[in-house]
Write a protein that holds these residues in place. Structure first.
Motif, PDB file in Angstrom:
ATOM      1  N   GLU A  10      29.470  49.421  41.166  1.00 26.57           N
ATOM      2  CA  GLU A  10      30.570  49.665  40.229  1.00 26.57           C
ATOM      3  C   GLU A  10      30.858  48.393  39.451  1.00 26.57           C
ATOM      4  OE1 GLU A  10      33.949  51.467  42.488  1.00 26.57           O
ATOM      5  OE2 GLU A  10      32.302  51.751  43.896  1.00 26.57           O
ATOM      6  N   VAL A  11      31.347  48.563  38.232  1.00 29.56           N
ATOM      7  CA  VAL A  11      31.524  47.391  37.349  1.00 29.56           C
ATOM      8  C   VAL A  11      32.449  46.339  37.960  1.00 29.56           C
ATOM      9  CG1 VAL A  11      30.910  48.385  35.122  1.00 29.56           C
ATOM     10  CG2 VAL A  11      33.201  48.738  36.006  1.00 29.56           C
ATOM     11  N   SER A  12      33.561  46.750  38.550  1.00 33.76           N
ATOM     12  CA  SER A  12      34.507  45.757  39.073  1.00 33.76           C
ATOM     13  C   SER A  12      33.911  44.979  40.245  1.00 33.76           C
ATOM     14  CB  SER A  12      35.805  46.443  39.496  1.00 33.76           C
ATOM     15  OG  SER A  12      35.514  47.554  40.310  1.00 33.76           O
ATOM     16  N   ALA A  13      33.249  45.673  41.151  1.00 31.34           N
ATOM     17  CA  ALA A  13      32.661  45.006  42.321  1.00 31.34           C
ATOM     18  C   ALA A  13      31.541  44.055  41.898  1.00 31.34           C
ATOM     19  CB  ALA A  13      32.128  46.042  43.297  1.00 31.34           C
ATOM     20  N   ILE A  14      30.744  44.465  40.915  1.00 32.99           N
ATOM     21  CA  ILE A  14      29.622  43.629  40.475  1.00 32.99           C
ATOM     22  C   ILE A  14      30.135  42.396  39.734  1.00 32.99           C
ATOM     23  CG2 ILE A  14      27.584  43.540  38.986  1.00 32.99           C
ATOM     24  CD1 ILE A  14      27.255  46.565  39.599  1.00 32.99           C
ATOM     25  N   ARG A  15      31.158  42.586  38.933  1.00 30.61           N
ATOM     26  CA  ARG A  15      31.726  41.444  38.224  1.00 30.61           C
ATOM     27  C   ARG A  15      32.238  40.400  39.222  1.00 30.61           C
ATOM     28  NH1 ARG A  15      36.688  41.390  33.848  1.00 30.61           N
ATOM     29  NH2 ARG A  15      36.049  39.460  32.850  1.00 30.61           N
ATOM     30  N   ASP A  16      32.961  40.867  40.253  1.00 30.11           N
ATOM     31  CA  ASP A  16      33.479  39.941  41.259  1.00 30.11           C
ATOM     32  C   ASP A  16      32.348  39.302  42.059  1.00 30.11           C
ATOM     33  OD1 ASP A  16      35.863  40.748  40.286  1.00 30.11           O
ATOM     34  OD2 ASP A  16      36.620  41.663  42.125  1.00 30.11           O
ATOM     35  N   ALA A  17      31.321  40.084  42.358  1.00 28.89           N
ATOM     36  CA  ALA A  17      30.172  39.548  43.094  1.00 28.89           C
ATOM     37  C   ALA A  17      29.522  38.420  42.294  1.00 28.89           C
ATOM     38  CB  ALA A  17      29.157  40.653  43.369  1.00 28.89           C
ATOM     39  N   ASP A  18      29.442  38.587  40.990  1.00 28.28           N
ATOM     40  CA  ASP A  18      28.842  37.563  40.130  1.00 28.28           C
ATOM     41  C   ASP A  18      29.635  36.260  40.204  1.00 28.28           C
ATOM     42  OD1 ASP A  18      26.734  37.075  38.021  1.00 28.28           O
ATOM     43  OD2 ASP A  18      28.534  36.468  36.938  1.00 28.28           O
ATOM     44  N   ARG A  19      30.933  36.397  40.204  1.00 31.79           N
ATOM     45  CA  ARG A  19      31.816  35.242  40.300  1.00 31.79           C
ATOM     46  C   ARG A  19      31.618  34.531  41.646  1.00 31.79           C
ATOM     47  NH1 ARG A  19      35.029  31.832  38.759  1.00 31.79           N
ATOM     48  NH2 ARG A  19      37.253  32.159  38.728  1.00 31.79           N
ATOM     49  N   ILE A  20      31.536  35.337  42.712  1.00 27.75           N
ATOM     50  CA  ILE A  20      31.334  34.800  44.060  1.00 27.75           C
ATOM     51  C   ILE A  20      29.994  34.076  44.164  1.00 27.75           C
ATOM     52  CG2 ILE A  20      30.776  35.592  46.417  1.00 27.75           C
ATOM     53  CD1 ILE A  20      33.768  35.411  45.931  1.00 27.75           C
ATOM     54  N   ILE A  21      28.949  34.675  43.580  1.00 27.25           N
ATOM     55  CA  ILE A  21      27.621  34.063  43.635  1.00 27.25           C
ATOM     56  C   ILE A  21      27.659  32.691  42.949  1.00 27.25           C
ATOM     57  CG2 ILE A  21      25.242  34.277  42.781  1.00 27.25           C
ATOM     58  CD1 ILE A  21      25.646  37.388  43.233  1.00 27.25           C
ATOM     59  N   GLY A  22      28.371  32.621  41.823  1.00 29.76           N
ATOM     60  CA  GLY A  22      28.534  31.338  41.129  1.00 29.76           C
ATOM     61  C   GLY A  22      29.249  30.315  41.996  1.00 29.76           C
TER      62      GLY A  22
END
Lengths: 261, 92
Positions: free
Chosen positions: A145-157
């Motif tokens: 889902e868009v919200s989970a993926i966006r947050d995951a991207d932030r976490i990966i960074g």
């Protein structure tokens, strides 16, 4: 050699705690010595998912503050004697612990356990910084889902910025029926966008709810999600396991289901 | 599947992917739409010193392109600046 693995996601409700419980239990089934640490201070949950909520005497903050020894706070799993839980404190907040204290704790646990799994709280504030402080590697859980993926991207960074060397991805709650009709992003889409290696795909499975209700992790069972978790555990130990063919299995099930309709 | 579904341009999975791509690029660059607008105005000011440009036709966006060195994607600032007239004084 022991490993400290943080299980994180950024967004809440994507399945961090369920993943921690199942991966921990799965590693114990592979005869590894495993300890699970619930680092979500104030919002303790891993104990109920593991079905160990009635056995808590001491918690993480007690250990950090020196009110008890580590061994006194560790709760042995009901089924696997090589699996233990260090529960979180329910009546304190994230500031009760510092990253330095967490690192010291995980380093002490390395002496006794093969795997130390940290269940990270949602968010990117102090609770997150505490959880990743002592980690060698990270498993990021997301849903398609868009919200989970966006947050995951932030976490990966943030994991990269904090020099966590290895980060791998679990795509959780995948619904093949929705992917097929184009109403859900594919695993390939998610991996391409997040640019991290995939360690597992867990299908949306109502048996997860059933197992959480009972407080018994699903890993190792015949349920599709249980198999997916078992494979993830093998991959964590370095074994090369092919990904489940979710498509095929879903078809068999839906065909079977349709027979009884 | 209904006939309307068949003729619909995109399914929601693709829409999600396209939207996310843009969001992730601007998140990673820590670059909000407001900052993009500032960059755009600065570019107009700088380029206008040397040539006459069509400011209304200027298109600037942060996007991704295939990296030349490896197989990954790299962020790129893309700007399309239509020129109305080159100033003669800049070339002697």
């Amino acid at each position: 050699m022991s490993e400290v693995i943080v299980i994180t996601s950024g967004k809440g409700g994507v399945g961090k705690t369920t993943t921690t419980a199942n991966v921990g239990t799965g590693l114990a089934q592979l005869n590894k010595k495993v300890v699970l640490i619930d680092t979500d201070i104030g919002l303790r949950n891993l104990d109920v998912v593991m079905g160990l909520e009635n056995r808590i005497v001491y918690n993480l903050v007690d250990v950090i503050e020196g009110n008890c020894r580590i061994k006194q706070a560790l709760i042995k799993d009901r089924k696997y004697s090589n699996l233990a839980l260090l529960p979180s404190a329910q009546t304190r907040d994230k500031s009760a612990v510092t990253p330095e204290q967490m690192k010291k704790l995980t380093d002490e646990l390395r002496e006794e356990f093969d795997y130390i799994l940290l269940d990270c709280p949602a968010g990117i504030e102090q609770g997150f910084m505490n959880a990743i402080a002592g980690a060698d590697r990270a498993i990021v859980v997301t849903t398609p889902e868009v919200s989970a993926i966006r947050d995951a991207d932030r976490i990966i960074g943030l994991l990269e910025a904090n020099e966590i060397k290895q980060t791998q991805l679990i795509v959780n709650r995948l619904r093949m029926d929705m992917v097929k009709r184009g109403d859900m992003m594919t695993v390939e889409d998610v991996c391409e966008m997040l640019a991290v290696n995939l360690i597992g795909v867990v299908p949306d499975d109502e048996q997860i709810v059933v197992s959480t209700n009972k407080g018994e992790p699903l890993v190792g069972s015949d349920a599709l999600a249980g198999k997916a978790y078992a494979n993830i555990c093998k991959r964590i130990t370095g074994e090369d396991v092919p990904f489940l063919d979710l498509n095929k299995k879903a078809n068999v099930f839906s065909k079977l289901a349709s027979l009884f309709k | 599947m209904s006939l309307i579904d068949f003729f619909r341009k995109k399914n929601s999975g693709d829409v999600a992917k396209d939207r996310l791509k843009f969001v992730l690029v601007s998140d990673r660059a820590n670059c909000s739409p407001e900052i993009m607008e500032k960059i755009k105005n600065d570019i107009i000011n700088v380029i206008s010193k040397y040539m006459e440009i069509d400011a209304s036709g200027l298109d600037i966006q942060l996007t991704q392109t295939d990296s030349e060195s490896d197989n990954g994607k790299v962020p790129v600032l893309y700007a399309n600046i239509p020129i109305k007239e080159l100033h003669h004084s800049s070339r002697k």
